[in-house]
Design an enzyme around this catalytic site. Structure first.
Site, mmCIF file in Angstrom:
data_model
loop_
_atom_site.group_PDB
_atom_site.id
_atom_site.type_symbol
_atom_site.label_atom_id
_atom_site.label_comp_id
_atom_site.label_asym_id
_atom_site.label_seq_id
_atom_site.Cartn_x
_atom_site.Cartn_y
_atom_site.Cartn_z
ATOM 1 N N GLU A 185 6.602 -2.422 1.672
ATOM 2 C CA GLU A 185 6.060 -1.622 2.766
ATOM 3 C C GLU A 185 5.430 -2.436 3.887
ATOM 4 O O GLU A 185 4.221 -2.364 4.114
ATOM 5 C CB GLU A 185 5.021 -0.633 2.219
ATOM 6 C CG GLU A 185 5.563 0.319 1.177
ATOM 7 C CD GLU A 185 4.606 1.472 0.887
ATOM 8 O OE1 GLU A 185 3.461 1.450 1.373
ATOM 9 O OE2 GLU A 185 5.017 2.416 0.195
ATOM 10 N N GLU A 385 9.200 3.448 -5.454
ATOM 11 C CA GLU A 385 7.935 4.145 -5.722
ATOM 12 C C GLU A 385 8.101 5.611 -5.393
ATOM 13 O O GLU A 385 8.705 5.961 -4.381
ATOM 14 C CB GLU A 385 6.773 3.626 -4.853
ATOM 15 C CG GLU A 385 6.202 2.305 -5.249
ATOM 16 C CD GLU A 385 5.059 1.860 -4.318
ATOM 17 O OE1 GLU A 385 4.347 2.720 -3.752
ATOM 18 O OE2 GLU A 385 4.899 0.643 -4.164
HETATM 19 C C1 GBH Z 1 2.202 2.926 -1.486
HETATM 20 O O1 GBH Z 1 1.810 3.123 -0.175
HETATM 21 C C2 GBH Z 1 1.858 1.538 -1.915
HETATM 22 O O2 GBH Z 1 2.993 0.695 -1.971
HETATM 23 C C3 GBH Z 1 1.092 1.477 -3.199
HETATM 24 O O3 GBH Z 1 0.530 0.208 -3.365
HETATM 25 C C4 GBH Z 1 0.072 2.593 -3.219
HETATM 26 O O4 GBH Z 1 -0.806 2.500 -4.312
HETATM 27 C C5 GBH Z 1 0.818 3.893 -3.256
HETATM 28 O O5 GBH Z 1 1.758 3.987 -2.239
HETATM 29 C C6 GBH Z 1 -0.057 5.133 -3.215
HETATM 30 O O6 GBH Z 1 -0.764 5.236 -2.022
HETATM 31 O O7 GBH Z 1 -1.394 8.927 5.323
HETATM 32 O O8 GBH Z 1 -1.423 11.332 5.279
HETATM 33 O O9 GBH Z 1 -0.251 10.200 7.058
HETATM 34 C C7 GBH Z 1 2.085 4.386 0.365
HETATM 35 C C8 GBH Z 1 1.577 4.474 1.772
HETATM 36 C C9 GBH Z 1 1.942 6.868 1.932
HETATM 37 C C10 GBH Z 1 1.396 5.492 3.858
HETATM 38 C C11 GBH Z 1 2.205 8.010 2.860
HETATM 39 C C12 GBH Z 1 1.686 6.648 4.746
HETATM 40 C C13 GBH Z 1 1.699 8.998 4.976
HETATM 41 C C14 GBH Z 1 0.813 10.166 4.685
HETATM 42 N N1 GBH Z 1 2.059 5.578 2.568
HETATM 43 N N2 GBH Z 1 1.455 7.885 4.079
HETATM 44 S S1 GBH Z 1 -0.659 10.138 5.658
#
Ligand code: GBH
Length: 485
Positions: A185, A385
């Site tokens: 990511e 994931e």
């Molecule tokens: C992942 O990030 C990571 O790779 C992992 O390390 C982490 O623990 C896991 O997911 C859970 O968070 O923020 O409401 O606009 C995910 C990150 C998730 C970022 C969705 C953007 C959009 C929803 N992304 N998010 S919001």
């Protein structure tokens, strides 16, 4: 397990890879006194977590799940779950413990030995490691200003050093690892780290964020080249992107243009250079007020554009965007504006929401997988994931004497509905080869500390006990079923 879920399990091919994922800083621990002898540089996450106010519960990753020492127990757990594969990351600050060592190419033997033992234990358990080189724990010495160094991903040096790091890992673990993922990511690393400041290193500067975008791309290209140079074609290379599934609020031209613009800054900045060999020129237009992209050097795009074997997609939820009206939506006014997209408004998600406040839309997974598969038919797709956080509660297990468990029907539902959507994509021709539940166990959820639980297995932090949630039992049964019949 319902009959429909059983039928769904049977629909997946026998050689489908069932796995689960974690990341070094989120699970390893082993960063304090005991680890000093082992050698480890401070990471930007240690530094960031120690600034009051940055982490919801004031915690850091110094203990986490103690997987650095408890991995034999955790591999036994994976075995019991019936996993085919474990997606893990390597901690860069353990491999090169100082800037001097990094520059001299002096690898930390103890860390190398540690991961070698862990990879051997996985092999013994017949669990395939999917190794990520960088899941956000940058050595602090690449963030601190020293000579030409410093600034982290905003500095080209960091990308060059990542190439050396990748070569060192390929040399160290080449006979134990088949699948190499350069980055996890990069969207989060660049925008949360350098624009919003919600992740380490906590910088809030859009120009630095876009420099970070380019240098992460360059790091990816250098990393793939280094791994292939060391290991040749036996190495399988990939990258994991959290591709955003943006929906336009309405069918209007304006809202559809806002969606396309959001897609460009979130997704095309990676897909373009890494897989198509160029940035969409419209991106330079979108971000004209922020930067001139003078950090792109001749030859960079060729370096970034490396052949890959697979594309990893992390998927959690969707978001709805519209062209910002003159008066910005009050919800959005609190949010961090999109880099180069202050004219885009993100609408509040619609329920039922998870404990993270994210919506649940399995169809988004099907759509993005179908889209990527049509666009890159030569690439295998892995869902690296997918998962959800809920307010888990430990309760006595009626089935086992004195045992504890967590009843988490929402998580089972989230998982099964997403697998259903994934299978739809597969049946419509998408080349999906694997699925990794986030996460194997509850862990350090970055800026939210230990307050959010994504695990299919519960971690009781004070005792470090691993306790099966209903989801873990469900996933084990699902995997078994998929191999049966
Ligand atoms: C992942 O990030 C990571 O790779 C992992 O390390 C982490 O623990 C896991 O997911 C859970 O968070 O923020 O409401 O606009 C995910 C990150 C998730 C970022 C969705 C953007 C959009 C929803 N992304 N998010 S919001």
């Amino acid at each position: 397990m319902t009959d429909a879920q059983r039928a769904l399990a049977h629909a997946f091919p026998k050689d489908f890879i069932w796995g689960s994922a974690t990341a070094s800083y989120q699970v390893e621990g082993f960063v304090d006194e005991e680890s000093k002898a082992e050698g480890r540089a401070t990471s930007i996450w240690d530094t960031y977590a120690h600034v009051p106010g940055n982490i919801a519960d004031g915690s850091d990753g110094s203990r986490a799940c103690e997987q650095y020492t408890r991995y034999p127990e955790d591999i036994a757990l994976m075995k019991e779950l019936g996993l085919d594969a474990y997606r893990m990351s390597i901690a860069w600050p353990r491999i090169f413990t100082s800037l001097e060592d990094m520059r001299a190419g002096r690898v930390n033997r103890k860390a190398l030995d540690h991961y070698t033992c862990m990879l051997d234990a996985l092999r013994e358990a017949d669990i395939k490691p999917i190794v990520t080189l960088y899941h956000w724990d940058l050595p602090q010495y690449l963030q601190d200003e020293v000579g030409s160094y410093g600034g982290g991903w905003a500095n080209r040096e960091t990308a060059l050093r990542f190439g050396d790091y990748a070569a060192a890992l390929a040399k160290g673990f080449g006979d134990r690892v088949e699948t190499w993922t350069t980055l996890n990511e990069p969207w989060c690393a660049a925008y949360l780290g350098y624009a919003q400041g919600r992740h380490a290193p906590g910088v809030r500067d859009d120009a630095q964020a876009l420099a970070a975008v380019h240098h992460l791309n360059l790091a990816h290209g250098l990393g793939v080249a280094a791994v292939k140079a060391e290991l040749g074609e036996k190495a399988q290379t990939s990258v994991t992107l959290n591709l955003q599934v943006n929906r336009a609020a309405t069918d209007s031209l304006d809202d559809r243009a806002a969606k396309a613009q959001a897609d460009r800054i979130a997704n095309e900045v990676w897909l373009g250079p890494m897989l198509d060999g160029a940035y969409d020129p419209q991106i330079f237009e979108d971000t004209r007020a922020v930067t001139e992209w003078s950090f792109i050097q001749p030859g960079d795009l060729e370096q970034i554009h490396q052949p890959l074997n697979s594309l990893g997609i992390n998927y959690y939820c969707t978001q709805t965007v519209r062209r910002a009206p003159a008066q910005v939506h009050p919800q959005n006014a609190r949010e961090d504006p999109i880099v180069g997209g202050t004219n885009i408004d993100i609408l509040p998600p619609e329920g039922p929401l998870t404990a993270m406040g994210w919506n649940q839309e399995p169809g988004g997974l099907r759509d993005i997988v179908l889209e990527m598969s049509a666009r890159y038919p030569e690439l295998d797709i892995m869902i690296t994931e997918n998962g959800s956080a809920w307010e888990d509660e430990l309760v006595p297990d009626e089935a086992g004497e004195g045992e504890l468990t967590v009843h988490d029907p929402d998580r089972v539902h989230y998982l099964s509905e997403h697998l259903r959507a994934l299978n739809e994509a597969r049946e419509q021709g998408a080349r999906v080869t694997g699925y990794f539940a986030w996460s194997l166990m509850d862990n350090y959820e970055w800026a939210l500390g230990y307050s959010k639980r994504f695990g299919i297995v519960y971690v009781d932090y004070p005792t470090q006990r691993r306790i099966w949630k209903d989801t873990a039992r469900w996933y084990r049964e699902f995997i078994r079923e998929s191999r049966a019949a």
